[in-house]
Write a protein that holds these residues in place. Structure first.
Motif, PDB file in Angstrom:
ATOM      1  N   PRO A  55      18.079  19.679  25.075  1.00 57.84           N
ATOM      2  CA  PRO A  55      16.727  19.768  24.789  1.00 57.84           C
ATOM      3  C   PRO A  55      15.521  20.803  24.706  1.00 57.84           C
ATOM      4  O   PRO A  55      16.177  21.386  26.320  1.00 57.84           O
ATOM      5  CB  PRO A  55      15.631  18.472  25.070  1.00 57.84           C
ATOM      6  CG  PRO A  55      17.067  17.401  25.658  1.00 57.84           C
ATOM      7  CD  PRO A  55      17.633  18.684  26.344  1.00 57.84           C
ATOM      8  N   ALA A  56      14.705  21.752  24.239  1.00 56.57           N
ATOM      9  CA  ALA A  56      14.527  22.992  24.814  1.00 56.57           C
ATOM     10  C   ALA A  56      13.425  23.015  25.597  1.00 56.57           C
ATOM     11  O   ALA A  56      12.994  24.038  26.463  1.00 56.57           O
ATOM     12  CB  ALA A  56      13.432  23.087  23.366  1.00 56.57           C
ATOM     13  N   TYR A  57      12.796  21.824  25.981  1.00 51.13           N
ATOM     14  CA  TYR A  57      12.444  21.970  27.122  1.00 51.13           C
ATOM     15  C   TYR A  57      12.666  21.749  28.805  1.00 51.13           C
ATOM     16  O   TYR A  57      12.446  21.968  29.462  1.00 51.13           O
ATOM     17  CB  TYR A  57      11.103  20.215  27.358  1.00 51.13           C
ATOM     18  CG  TYR A  57      11.634  19.762  27.370  1.00 51.13           C
ATOM     19  CD1 TYR A  57      12.339  18.924  28.170  1.00 51.13           C
ATOM     20  CD2 TYR A  57      12.179  18.913  26.228  1.00 51.13           C
ATOM     21  CE1 TYR A  57      12.659  17.069  28.588  1.00 51.13           C
ATOM     22  CE2 TYR A  57      12.587  17.479  26.328  1.00 51.13           C
ATOM     23  CZ  TYR A  57      12.567  17.256  27.072  1.00 51.13           C
ATOM     24  OH  TYR A  57      13.820  15.880  26.806  1.00 51.13           O
ATOM     25  N   ILE A  58      14.105  21.467  28.818  1.00 54.82           N
ATOM     26  CA  ILE A  58      15.362  21.629  29.913  1.00 54.82           C
ATOM     27  C   ILE A  58      15.360  22.670  29.638  1.00 54.82           C
ATOM     28  O   ILE A  58      16.229  23.513  28.837  1.00 54.82           O
ATOM     29  CB  ILE A  58      15.881  20.378  29.992  1.00 54.82           C
ATOM     30  CG1 ILE A  58      15.766  18.980  29.854  1.00 54.82           C
ATOM     31  CG2 ILE A  58      16.868  20.870  30.613  1.00 54.82           C
ATOM     32  CD1 ILE A  58      16.348  17.835  29.266  1.00 54.82           C
ATOM     33  N   ARG A  59      15.180  23.859  30.281  1.00 52.64           N
ATOM     34  CA  ARG A  59      15.196  25.161  31.102  1.00 52.64           C
ATOM     35  C   ARG A  59      17.147  24.751  32.058  1.00 52.64           C
ATOM     36  O   ARG A  59      17.883  26.289  31.779  1.00 52.64           O
ATOM     37  CB  ARG A  59      14.570  25.798  32.720  1.00 52.64           C
ATOM     38  CG  ARG A  59      13.581  26.636  31.905  1.00 52.64           C
ATOM     39  CD  ARG A  59      13.831  27.988  31.188  1.00 52.64           C
ATOM     40  NE  ARG A  59      12.610  27.973  30.990  1.00 52.64           N
ATOM     41  CZ  ARG A  59      11.598  28.877  32.433  1.00 52.64           C
ATOM     42  NH1 ARG A  59      12.106  28.551  33.378  1.00 52.64           N
ATOM     43  NH2 ARG A  59      10.045  29.064  32.401  1.00 52.64           N
ATOM     44  N   GLY A  60      17.140  23.835  32.406  1.00 51.04           N
ATOM     45  CA  GLY A  60      19.315  23.765  33.272  1.00 51.04           C
ATOM     46  C   GLY A  60      19.040  22.658  33.929  1.00 51.04           C
ATOM     47  O   GLY A  60      17.594  21.954  34.130  1.00 51.04           O
ATOM     48  N   ILE A  61      19.465  22.747  35.214  1.00 51.61           N
ATOM     49  CA  ILE A  61      20.025  22.880  36.420  1.00 51.61           C
ATOM     50  C   ILE A  61      19.517  23.342  37.699  1.00 51.61           C
ATOM     51  O   ILE A  61      19.912  24.407  37.502  1.00 51.61           O
ATOM     52  CB  ILE A  61      20.989  21.526  36.536  1.00 51.61           C
ATOM     53  CG1 ILE A  61      22.566  22.260  36.839  1.00 51.61           C
ATOM     54  CG2 ILE A  61      21.119  20.502  35.069  1.00 51.61           C
ATOM     55  CD1 ILE A  61      23.891  21.734  36.886  1.00 51.61           C
ATOM     56  N   VAL A  62      19.444  22.862  38.550  1.00 52.11           N
ATOM     57  CA  VAL A  62      18.785  23.492  40.138  1.00 52.11           C
ATOM     58  C   VAL A  62      20.194  22.664  40.897  1.00 52.11           C
ATOM     59  O   VAL A  62      20.073  21.241  40.780  1.00 52.11           O
ATOM     60  CB  VAL A  62      17.379  23.152  40.409  1.00 52.11           C
ATOM     61  CG1 VAL A  62      16.904  24.363  39.307  1.00 52.11           C
ATOM     62  CG2 VAL A  62      16.796  22.423  40.779  1.00 52.11           C
ATOM     63  N   ASN A  63      20.533  22.911  41.999  1.00 51.44           N
ATOM     64  CA  ASN A  63      20.664  22.517  42.804  1.00 51.44           C
ATOM     65  C   ASN A  63      20.172  22.725  44.675  1.00 51.44           C
ATOM     66  O   ASN A  63      19.758  23.827  44.867  1.00 51.44           O
ATOM     67  CB  ASN A  63      22.283  23.002  43.547  1.00 51.44           C
ATOM     68  CG  ASN A  63      23.436  22.734  44.672  1.00 51.44           C
ATOM     69  OD1 ASN A  63      22.284  22.241  45.387  1.00 51.44           O
ATOM     70  ND2 ASN A  63      24.164  23.352  44.458  1.00 51.44           N
ATOM     71  N   LEU A  64      19.580  21.637  44.976  1.00 46.33           N
ATOM     72  CA  LEU A  64      18.569  21.192  46.047  1.00 46.33           C
ATOM     73  C   LEU A  64      19.414  20.948  46.826  1.00 46.33           C
ATOM     74  O   LEU A  64      19.642  19.577  46.851  1.00 46.33           O
ATOM     75  CB  LEU A  64      17.474  20.247  45.339  1.00 46.33           C
ATOM     76  CG  LEU A  64      16.714  20.325  46.618  1.00 46.33           C
ATOM     77  CD1 LEU A  64      15.507  21.686  47.200  1.00 46.33           C
ATOM     78  CD2 LEU A  64      15.414  19.239  46.347  1.00 46.33           C
ATOM     79  N   ARG A  65      20.052  21.702  47.787  1.00 46.51           N
ATOM     80  CA  ARG A  65      20.366  20.864  48.936  1.00 46.51           C
ATOM     81  C   ARG A  65      21.711  19.834  48.846  1.00 46.51           C
ATOM     82  O   ARG A  65      21.342  19.704  49.406  1.00 46.51           O
ATOM     83  CB  ARG A  65      19.746  20.146  49.870  1.00 46.51           C
ATOM     84  CG  ARG A  65      19.282  21.573  51.021  1.00 46.51           C
ATOM     85  CD  ARG A  65      17.631  21.105  51.769  1.00 46.51           C
ATOM     86  NE  ARG A  65      16.602  19.676  51.277  1.00 46.51           N
ATOM     87  CZ  ARG A  65      15.374  20.092  50.197  1.00 46.51           C
ATOM     88  NH1 ARG A  65      15.365  21.076  49.874  1.00 46.51           N
ATOM     89  NH2 ARG A  65      15.497  19.176  50.487  1.00 46.51           N
ATOM     90  N   GLY A  66      22.545  20.045  47.717  1.00 45.03           N
ATOM     91  CA  GLY A  66      24.306  19.451  47.408  1.00 45.03           C
ATOM     92  C   GLY A  66      23.454  18.616  46.370  1.00 45.03           C
ATOM     93  O   GLY A  66      24.170  17.964  45.630  1.00 45.03           O
ATOM     94  N   GLN A  67      21.849  18.211  46.316  1.00 40.78           N
ATOM     95  CA  GLN A  67      21.337  17.773  44.904  1.00 40.78           C
ATOM     96  C   GLN A  67      21.505  18.145  44.000  1.00 40.78           C
ATOM     97  O   GLN A  67      20.671  19.155  43.666  1.00 40.78           O
ATOM     98  CB  GLN A  67      20.665  16.230  45.299  1.00 40.78           C
ATOM     99  CG  GLN A  67      20.561  15.273  44.844  1.00 40.78           C
ATOM    100  CD  GLN A  67      18.762  14.600  44.612  1.00 40.78           C
ATOM    101  OE1 GLN A  67      18.717  15.286  46.330  1.00 40.78           O
ATOM    102  NE2 GLN A  67      18.867  14.083  44.917  1.00 40.78           N
ATOM    103  N   VAL A  68      21.831  17.954  42.924  1.00 37.82           N
ATOM    104  CA  VAL A  68      21.830  18.786  41.588  1.00 37.82           C
ATOM    105  C   VAL A  68      20.644  17.644  40.472  1.00 37.82           C
ATOM    106  O   VAL A  68      20.892  16.232  40.559  1.00 37.82           O
ATOM    107  CB  VAL A  68      23.027  18.430  40.263  1.00 37.82           C
ATOM    108  CG1 VAL A  68      23.171  19.202  39.001  1.00 37.82           C
ATOM    109  CG2 VAL A  68      24.577  18.786  41.147  1.00 37.82           C
ATOM    110  N   LEU A  69      19.233  18.333  40.318  1.00 40.58           N
ATOM    111  CA  LEU A  69      18.151  18.268  39.365  1.00 40.58           C
ATOM    112  C   LEU A  69      18.708  19.198  38.133  1.00 40.58           C
ATOM    113  O   LEU A  69      18.527  19.898  38.370  1.00 40.58           O
ATOM    114  CB  LEU A  69      17.041  18.326  40.341  1.00 40.58           C
ATOM    115  CG  LEU A  69      17.549  17.778  42.299  1.00 40.58           C
ATOM    116  CD1 LEU A  69      15.732  17.811  42.575  1.00 40.58           C
ATOM    117  CD2 LEU A  69      17.229  16.484  41.537  1.00 40.58           C
ATOM    118  N   THR A  70      17.629  18.068  37.183  1.00 41.57           N
ATOM    119  CA  THR A  70      17.223  18.446  35.732  1.00 41.57           C
ATOM    120  C   THR A  70      15.931  19.375  36.259  1.00 41.57           C
ATOM    121  O   THR A  70      15.236  18.728  36.705  1.00 41.57           O
ATOM    122  CB  THR A  70      17.177  17.328  34.883  1.00 41.57           C
ATOM    123  OG1 THR A  70      18.236  16.721  34.771  1.00 41.57           O
ATOM    124  CG2 THR A  70      16.670  17.747  33.179  1.00 41.57           C
TER     125      THR A  70
END
Length: 157
Positions: A55-70
């Motif tokens: 969806p347009a409001y989801i910019r992507g994913i980030v890796n936070l110390r090995g944990q993948v977050l939306t």
């Protein structure tokens, strides 16, 4: 990682007065807050990997110390117009302990607000979708809009 700001002292609280504590931040001219219990940490500009067909409001994913977050573009999610220059990743969790990165422009203070000054939002809120607003609080110089984390995490319908 950014240190959380020191609590703001906009007015002196009476001894024993019940309060709620919020992490505050800015999106454009709007001043928002989230209950401090829902905020895990604040980071500056984590690398975002785009996700196709999201969806347009989801910019992507980030890796936070090995944990993948939306990574959610909060301004788009709540229906604010215009492009925001997201500088911070506000890592929050919902009731199920799922974590998400909310992209915000600027971090404010940790704000302790008397419970009696927290109100239900008005029926019509100019510039954003009402379902995302949990409460509002009129501060001496501005309105604090407290967001509803559970609604932010729900799929659009």
């Amino acid at each position: 990682m950014v240190e959380l700001p020191v609590p703001s002292s906009e007015r002196t609280l009476a001894l024993g007065e019940k309060t709620e504590t919020f992490v505050t931040f800015w999106l454009g001219e709007f001043y928002f807050g989230l209950p401090i219990s829902e905020v895990v940490e604040i980071n500056r500009k984590l690398e975002i990997t785009p996700v196709p067909l999201a969806p347009a409001y989801i910019r992507g994913i980030v890796n936070l110390r090995g944990q993948v977050l939306t990574a959610i573009d909060l301004a788009r999610r709540i229906g604010l117009d215009g492009e925001n220059a997201a500088e911070y990743n506000l890592i929050v969790r919902d009731e199920d302990e799922d974590k998400v990165s909310l992209l915000v422009e600027r971090i404010g203070d940790i704000l302790e607000v008397p419970v009696e000054s927290i109100e239900e939002p008005p029926e019509k809120i100019e510039g954003m979708e009402r379902r995302f607003v949990r409460w509002v609080c009129q501060l001496p110089e501005r309105l604090l809009v407290i967001l509803h984390t559970r609604e932010l995490f729900q799929e659009s319908g």
